[in-house]
Every structure is written in structure tokens, then in C-alpha cells.
Write a protein that holds these residues in place. Structure first.
Motif, PDB file in Angstrom:
ATOM      1  N   TYR A  18      48.853  40.253  54.117  1.00 21.52           N
ATOM      2  CA  TYR A  18      48.466  41.208  53.069  1.00 21.52           C
ATOM      3  C   TYR A  18      48.070  40.483  51.775  1.00 21.52           C
ATOM      4  CZ  TYR A  18      49.721  45.566  55.440  1.00 21.52           C
ATOM      5  OH  TYR A  18      49.749  46.644  56.271  1.00 21.52           O
ATOM      6  N   TRP A  19      48.783  39.424  51.471  1.00 17.95           N
ATOM      7  CA  TRP A  19      48.482  38.636  50.266  1.00 17.95           C
ATOM      8  C   TRP A  19      47.061  38.079  50.344  1.00 17.95           C
ATOM      9  CZ3 TRP A  19      51.260  37.863  45.865  1.00 17.95           C
ATOM     10  CH2 TRP A  19      50.917  36.795  45.051  1.00 17.95           C
ATOM     11  N   ASP A  20      46.702  37.558  51.489  1.00 19.37           N
ATOM     12  CA  ASP A  20      45.343  37.037  51.684  1.00 19.37           C
ATOM     13  C   ASP A  20      44.305  38.152  51.618  1.00 19.37           C
ATOM     14  OD1 ASP A  20      46.322  34.497  51.926  1.00 19.37           O
ATOM     15  OD2 ASP A  20      46.341  34.496  54.126  1.00 19.37           O
ATOM     16  N   TYR A  21      44.689  39.319  52.142  1.00 17.56           N
ATOM     17  CA  TYR A  21      43.792  40.500  52.098  1.00 17.56           C
ATOM     18  C   TYR A  21      43.488  40.855  50.645  1.00 17.56           C
ATOM     19  CZ  TYR A  21      42.197  45.241  53.501  1.00 17.56           C
ATOM     20  OH  TYR A  21      41.485  46.384  53.724  1.00 17.56           O
ATOM     21  N   ALA A  22      44.529  40.924  49.834  1.00 15.72           N
ATOM     22  CA  ALA A  22      44.353  41.261  48.414  1.00 15.72           C
ATOM     23  C   ALA A  22      43.486  40.227  47.708  1.00 15.72           C
ATOM     24  CB  ALA A  22      45.717  41.362  47.740  1.00 15.72           C
ATOM     25  N   ASN A  23      43.739  38.945  48.000  1.00 21.13           N
ATOM     26  CA  ASN A  23      42.974  37.884  47.346  1.00 21.13           C
ATOM     27  C   ASN A  23      41.505  37.898  47.761  1.00 21.13           C
ATOM     28  OD1 ASN A  23      45.139  36.927  45.893  1.00 21.13           O
ATOM     29  ND2 ASN A  23      45.765  35.454  47.463  1.00 21.13           N
ATOM     30  N   PHE A  33      41.341  45.440  43.328  1.00 21.78           N
ATOM     31  CA  PHE A  33      41.190  46.760  43.924  1.00 21.78           C
ATOM     32  C   PHE A  33      42.130  46.921  45.126  1.00 21.78           C
ATOM     33  CE2 PHE A  33      36.484  47.232  42.553  1.00 21.78           C
ATOM     34  CZ  PHE A  33      36.841  48.032  41.486  1.00 21.78           C
ATOM     35  N   THR A  34      42.510  48.161  45.388  1.00 27.64           N
ATOM     36  CA  THR A  34      43.129  48.487  46.671  1.00 27.64           C
ATOM     37  C   THR A  34      42.008  48.511  47.717  1.00 27.64           C
ATOM     38  OG1 THR A  34      42.805  50.857  46.463  1.00 27.64           O
ATOM     39  CG2 THR A  34      44.837  49.949  45.519  1.00 27.64           C
TER      40      THR A  34
END
Length: 719
Positions: A18-23, A33-34
Motif C-alpha cells: 500500500y505504501w508503494d501504491y500511495a507513492n 491523492f486516494t
């Protein structure tokens, strides 16, 4: 839900993904952004037309703010109500630099100091766009709460605006947003919009916990897959506990319960828990509202009394400026309880920790009722910026409504794929046939804000006698209008003749030949309010003048003199006062309305000692907003403008200006065009050196206003 944006550094492999997704979203868009916001943002960049649906807590406001920052040209935001317009106006003025003109209507002013423009309008004000077709550098139109397209005549005006923009500005980007609808693509289909995309998002950013209320007991339940079997009971009173712990509660009730004040008894237990406000900022808001209403020892406001203990009231008949103050009060966390009607359903961003739906009457079609309910649920819980924190809110439903609540919540809501514009006009009220035809044929007179057919009828010489009588009665040789008090002092025959003449003008723009008794009574009540309005009286002054007239002030003063001079006893004084009825005043009603057959008294037949100050405030605002602004202004001012064009009678032009603008003073008209209210004009006008479409030049002593935070906020964008 995008909760991974609110965590500290990842602790597990799952966290890391998830952290990589957000980055990666940040790398692609430059924003945190979400996933919902990022997907919508990318589609808006890629396509000319994008229509999407998302829950009320999906972060749409932040997405819009980022779009507004990016666009280099002019922007129009179309909202369904003046209440939502007010909220947008405040947020965007705070968001953008002073060189960006932000107005709640479309006008080209402050040209010399403006680099681009953002206009926030309701569909009714959309026609003004086409007056400035050659001037505007329009790049983006945001249609917020676009499900308005389903609502009768207003839906037709909305659809007409969409089609006219698509025709006149083919390269402009258009974005449609809706809450909770399954088929947002309907907006693209019904208008045949090309190069478009759509998406129905289901992700929420705030959780909901549902509670059933019965006989002072509160039980948890799930509207989706409830396996609790009614065994999960909250120990105690969750509403009392929430208020006592500093949480906020929205109680959704019927407007009639606010008007007759029965809500005070019903919710006395919770009202008693609220403490007196001491915060200086909160007291500043209360004092601003007190001055706006004109409250004093004689005229007491229940709304202000409750606000002093952190309780607010919110409904559509509260003046727009007052609602703005109330919304600031709530969003700054000064309120503990809000008693509200359906105005909060219209997308106004006032979240609460707890929402109690104690009124299950929603208007419109079944789809509209579902959307209203889901929008209301969306007010439960507020998004915080706390790290590692799960945001949620409580939704409380009365037991009797539980099954219907679950059914509506779980049912899908759809938009019609055919515009009302393309449907038949059979069974349509004759008062709206002209508007429907004009929408379909694009046959509006943009300068007069009427249809071409209506203008043609108002331009008839058959009205000349009526117009001349009104000019001789309303305007003196210096062009000064009659006062409301002077109107009341005229003989009853003259007043009847004025009313007949105004009714003849108004009816001429319709297809009918006469008004109902109810409509005539509304017109009769509106005339002195119109006269006070065109004299530039502030809202508090108009309320005060109505209060004095309806409560028989002169009679009451005479009675007090007689008591003081010993002419009557105290017992006789109270007896005469109790027997003196409030003067008749018809409740406000939008015109035309052929179904409003019989006049309805605002106060019933009560004694002058029982006049309700808040009810008078609500009704006065409804008259100024619904009757004068939305109903009478355009046809009456058009009639006098057309008469002036035929006769060059300057009195007619003067009265047309008074009716359309509330003033004939050129400086005041310019200040209105710059977005100042009459209350603000009263104190800012003495500081104006020069004003025109290019800029406002202030006198050097304008710095005297800088110490007053409210006044400085109103003028700073033009300094």
C-alpha cells in the motif's frame, strides 16, 4: 478506503504494498491523492467530458481544489442551491490568490487586476454566461450534484445549460459529479457528449456505525449482513454520551417542528446538556448574526438564544448570509447539536460525529429519496488528519423506519438516460410551457432573462396605462421611490389599484389571464418589502420595519402612553394588548403557482404579544429570495425597461434599475456587480474613490477598516 494514507512507515509486507501504491500515485499526479481521486483526476485530464459518482466522503472537494489550482483559464462551477454556492464561495476565495476573481454570478469586473475568473452559479444564473461569450476564456465547467437534472423545470434548465455550453464552447472540459448513482454515464448519453469517460466509485473514506433507537434503548445493527440478532445493545444513551464527551450531533427533523418549536420539548434532554459558549471566535460569529438579524430587547431570536449554548438550526429559509455564519460556526467546532432539514442533503459539507435521522419524509421520486437518504448518512463522521486513526460516524435510525432504511440504503439509484428536454410537454403546467419551449428552441432574451415570447407579451402597449399609474405612484419627480411606510399610509383604493396594475404586468408574461387569490395575496404582501428593498434597506432594517407594522407598534405605543398617563388600568392595558391581533401577512410562495389558491396567514390569528421574531426572519428572507428575486424581478423590471425603450421615460428606467438591482445609484450598482451585499455597501461606499468595470479605487482612509476582521475580509481581494 484509502486509509493507508494515514499510516506511519510500513511494518509489514502488506503495508509496504500500500505504501508503494500511495507513492506511485504521488509520482504520477504530484498529489497525495486516494485511488479514487487519482483515477478521477487522470480521467479529467484525458477526456473532454467525465461523469462520475462517488459517496459523499470520497474526497471530491480536495480533488476540485487541485483542479482549480491547475486550470489557467476561467472556470464555472454549477451547483444545485444557493446554500452550496455560499460554501463554495468561501472555500475558493480562501484557496486562490486575490488576482483571481471569484463571484456567485457571471460578470466581467475588476478587469485590470484579474488574471482569471471562477464563477459559482446555480443553473438559473447560467444564461448570463452567453452575454460574455466573446470575453470569457472558459476552460472548465464543474457540474456538482448533477443529479439535479432529474428535477422537473430546474432539471430542464440544468440540461439546457449543459447543451448550450457544449454548443457554444465545444472545446471546454466538462465534469459531472453525483453521489451514489450507478450509471453516471447517463449524463453523457442524454446530451450526446463525445470523447467522454465515466466511473461509479463505491469507496468511502469515513466508516459508518448503524444504531437502532427504540424507547430510549440503542442497539447496533448492520444494514448489509446483520448477524447480531438485536443482541448488541449500547449501554446507556449514545446521544447524551456523545454530547457530554464533546462530540457533535446532527438531528434531521421536519421543518414544521422547527417552526412550531415542538423540537424544544422533544429533545429537551439533549439541549440541556449543552453549555454556554465562551470561545471569543464563536461569540464573534454570534454577534455578527445578531447584528444581521437586528435582535434587541423587544425582538428576541430563539435561533440566537440556542446558538449561545452551541445549538444551531439550519434550513432553507434561513437567510443565505446567516447560513454562511452558521456553517462557519459548525465547521470551527463550536456547535454540539444541529437541528436541520433537507438543506444539508444538497451536498453542504458540514460533517458531524453522529447523525440521527428522525424524519423519514423525503421528497421526489424513489430514486431521489434514496439519494437524499444516502447523502444524509454521508454527514456522519468527519475526515481527520490524525495518523493511524480510523474515522467513523454513527447513524441512528428509529426502529419504525429500520426496514425502509435498509431497503433504500441497499437499493441502487439510477439517472434517467433521456433528458426531460426530449420528453413530451403534455400535462405540463401552462405557466412553464414558455420556458420549456425556450429551452428547447434556445429562444431566450439574455438581457432580460425571459423567453422571447414573454418579452413580446410584456412589450404590449396594453400595459402602458398600468405602467404609468405605477410610475406616478411609486416614483417622485426626483426619481426617488416611495417608502414602504408611505405605501401603507396610502388610501386603500390607491393600494388596490397599485396591486391590480402590478398583477396585470406580472400576469402578462404568463399564458393565464388572472392570478389566484393566494397569488394576489403574496403579491400584496411583497409590495412594501419590494419598496423597502429598492430603497436599499438592509435585511435587519426590512425585518424591523415588518415587525413594527405587523405587531401594531403605533397601537402598542399609544396603549403604553395611556397606561403611563393613568387613562387605563394595567389590567385593561394587558387585556387590550392580548386582544389586538397581528396584522395579516400571507406566507411567502414562489410565483407563479396556480395551485396556491387560498391565502395562508403567516402567524395565524395570534395576539401581537405572540409574534415570532424568527418566523418573521424566515418569511422575510423567503419573500426577498423566492418572491422578489426569483419571481417578480425579471418580468417587472423587463416591463419598465421595454416601456423606457418605447417612450424614453426616465422614471421607467429608474424603477427598472431599482427592481433589478435594489438601487438606482451607479456606485452601488457597481459594488453589487463586484459581489458586495447591501449590508457591506452601507459601510464600504464612503471609501470608494472611483469604480468601474476595470477596478475599484479606494480612498486613502480605507486603512481605517483594516482593524475590523470581517470588513477587511470583504475588501482585501480588491485592495
Amino acid at each position: 478506503m484509502g486509509l493507508f494514507y494515514k499510516t506511519t512507515e510500513p511494518q509489514t509486507f502488506f503495508d509496504q504494498i500500500y505504501w508503494d501504491y500511495a507513492n506511485s500515485i504521488f509520482e504520477q499526479t504530484g498529489r497525495y491523492f486516494t485511488p479514487v481521486q487519482a483515477d478521477a483526476f487522470n480521467s479529467i485530464q484525458k477526456f473532454d467530458n467525465f461523469s462520475f459518482s462517488a459517496p459523499t466522503s470520497a474526497g471530491k472537494s480536495y480533488l476540485f481544489q487541485e483542479l482549480i489550482k491547475d486550470i489557467k483559464g476561467d472556470i464555472i462551477i454549477v451547483v444545485p442551491s444557493r446554500a452550496l454556492l455560499s460554501e463554495y464561495l468561501i472555500k475558493i476565495q480562501d484557496l486562490v490568490a486575490n488576482e483571481i476573481l471569484v463571484l456567485p454570478f457571471i460578470d466581467f469586473v475588476n478587469i485590470r487586476k484579474t488574471i482569471r475568473r471562477i464563477f459559482i452559479i446555480t443553473p438559473e444564473r447560467g444564461d448570463e454566461l452567453f452575454k460574455y461569450q466573446e470575453k470569457i476564456n472558459l476552460q472548465l465547467v464543474l457540474f456538482d450534484e448533477a443529479q439535479l437534472s432529474e428535477e422537473g423545470i430546474r432539471g430542464m434548465k440544468f440540461d439546457s445549460l449543459v447543451r448550450r455550453i457544449d454548443k457554444k464552447f465545444p472545446n471546454v472540459k466538462k465534469v459531472f459529479t453525483h453521489p451514489f448513482v450507478i450509471n453516471p454515464e447517463a449524463q453523457l448519453q442524454k446530451h450526446n457528449l463525445q470523447n467522454g469517460d465515466y466511473e461509479a466509485y463505491d469507496q468511502k473514506a469515513v466508516g459508518k456505525i448503524f444504531i437502532e433507537h427504540r424507547n430510549d434503548t440503542f442497539k447496533y445493527f448492520s444494514p448489509y449482513d446483520d448477524q447480531s440478532r438485536g443482541k448488541l445493545e449500547y449501554s446507556g444513551d449514545i446521544i447524551s454520551d456523545s454530547i457530554s464527551n464533546g462530540k457533535t450531533a446532527l438531528i434531521y427533523i421536519a421543518k414544521s417542528k422547527i417552526y412550531d418549536e415542538t423540537f424544544l420539548e422533544t429533545y429537551a434532554k439533549y439541549i440541556a446538556l449543552c453549555k454556554e459558549i465562551t470561545d471569543p471566535k464563536a461569540l464573534e460569529h454570534i454577534n455578527e448574526l445578531k447584528n444581521y438579524f437586528g435582535e434587541n430587547q423587544e425582538k428576541k431570536s430563539l435561533m440566537l438564544f440556542l446558538m449561545r449554548v452551541g445549538i444551531v438550526i439550519h434550513h432553507g429559509s434561513i437567510p443565505l448570509k446567516a447560513r454562511t455564519i452558521i456553517e462557519r460556526f459548525v465547521n470551527e467546532n463550536h456547535a454540539q447539536i444541529c437541528f436541520s432539514t433537507s438543506t444539508l442533503i444538497q451536498g453542504i459539507n458540514m460533517p458531524f460525529d453522529l447523525v440521527w435521522i428522525n424524519n423519514f419524509r423525503f421528497t421526489g421520486s424513489e430514486d431521489q429519496k434514496k439519494l437524499s437518504l444516502k447523502n444524509l448518512i454521508g454527514r456522519a463522521g468527519r475526515t481527520s488528519k490524525l495518523i493511524n486513526n480510523y474515522d467513523y460516524g454513527y447513524v441512528i435510525i428509529n426502529s419504525a423506519n429500520k426496514n425502509r432504511f435498509i431497503e433504500r440504503l441497499k437499493s441502487d439509484s439510477y439517472l434517467e438516460t433521456e433528458s426531460i428536454l426530449d420528453s413530451t410537454t403534455e400535462n405540463v403546467d401552462e405557466d412553464f410551457i414558455d420556458i420549456i419551449n425556450a429551452i428547447k428552441n434556445d429562444s431566450f432574451d439574455n438581457n432580460l432573462n425571459l423567453t422571447s415570447e414573454q418579452v413580446s407579451r410584456l412589450n404590449s402597449t396594453n400595459l402602458d396605462q398600468d405602467i404609468e399609474f405605477i410610475l406616478s405612484s411609486f416614483i417622485d419627480s426626483k426619481g426617488i421611490p416611495l417608502s414602504g411606510r408611505a405605501y401603507h399610509d396610502l388610501s386603500i383604493d390607491i393600494r388596490r389599484q397599485i396591486r391590480r396594475c402590478l398583477a396585470n404586468i406580472f400576469i402578462s408574461h404568463l399564458r393565464r389571464t388572472e392570478l389566484t387569490r393566494g397569488e394576489i395575496s403574496v403579491l400584496d404582501t411583497a409590495i412594501p418589502i419590494l419598496l423597502w428593498h429598492i430603497q436599499g434597506k438592509s435585511f435587519s432594517e426590512i425585518v424591523s420595519l415588518r415587525y413594527s407594522y405587523l405587531s401594531e407598534r403605533d397601537f402598542r405605543r399609544g396603549l403604553r402612553r395611556d397606561l403611563k398617563n393613568g387613562k387605563i388600568s394595567r389590567k385593561e392595558y394587558h387585556s387590550q394588548l392580548a386582544n389586538k391581533q397581528i396584522k395579516f401577512s400571507c406566507i411567502a410562495e414562489t410565483l407563479p403557482n396556480s395551485r396556491f389558491q387560498v391565502p395562508i396567514p403567516l402567524f395565524g390569528y395570534k395576539s401581537v404579544t405572540e409574534i415570532d421574531f424568527d418566523l418573521l426572519i424566515y418569511d422575510t428572507y423567503d419573500y426577498i429570495d423566492k418572491v422578489l428575486s426569483l419571481s417578480l424581478k425579471d418580468p417587472l423590471s423587463a416591463a419598465f425597461e421595454l416601456y423606457y425603450s418605447r417612450t424614453s421615460n426616465l422614471k421607467a428606467l429608474s424603477l427598472a434599475n431599482y427592481i433589478r438591482n435594489g438601487t438606482n445609484d451607479i456606485v452601488e450598482i457597481w459594488l453589487l456587480r463586484y459581489g458586495f451585499s447591501f449590508e457591506e455597501i452601507e459601510w464600504v461606499k464612503p471609501y470608494i474613490l472611483e469604480i468601474d468595470e476595470n477596478e475599484i479605487k479606494f480612498k486613502k482612509n480605507i486603512s481605517e477598516l483594516f482593524e475590523d476582521g470581517i470588513k477587511y475580509k470583504a475588501i482585501e481581494r480588491y485592495l
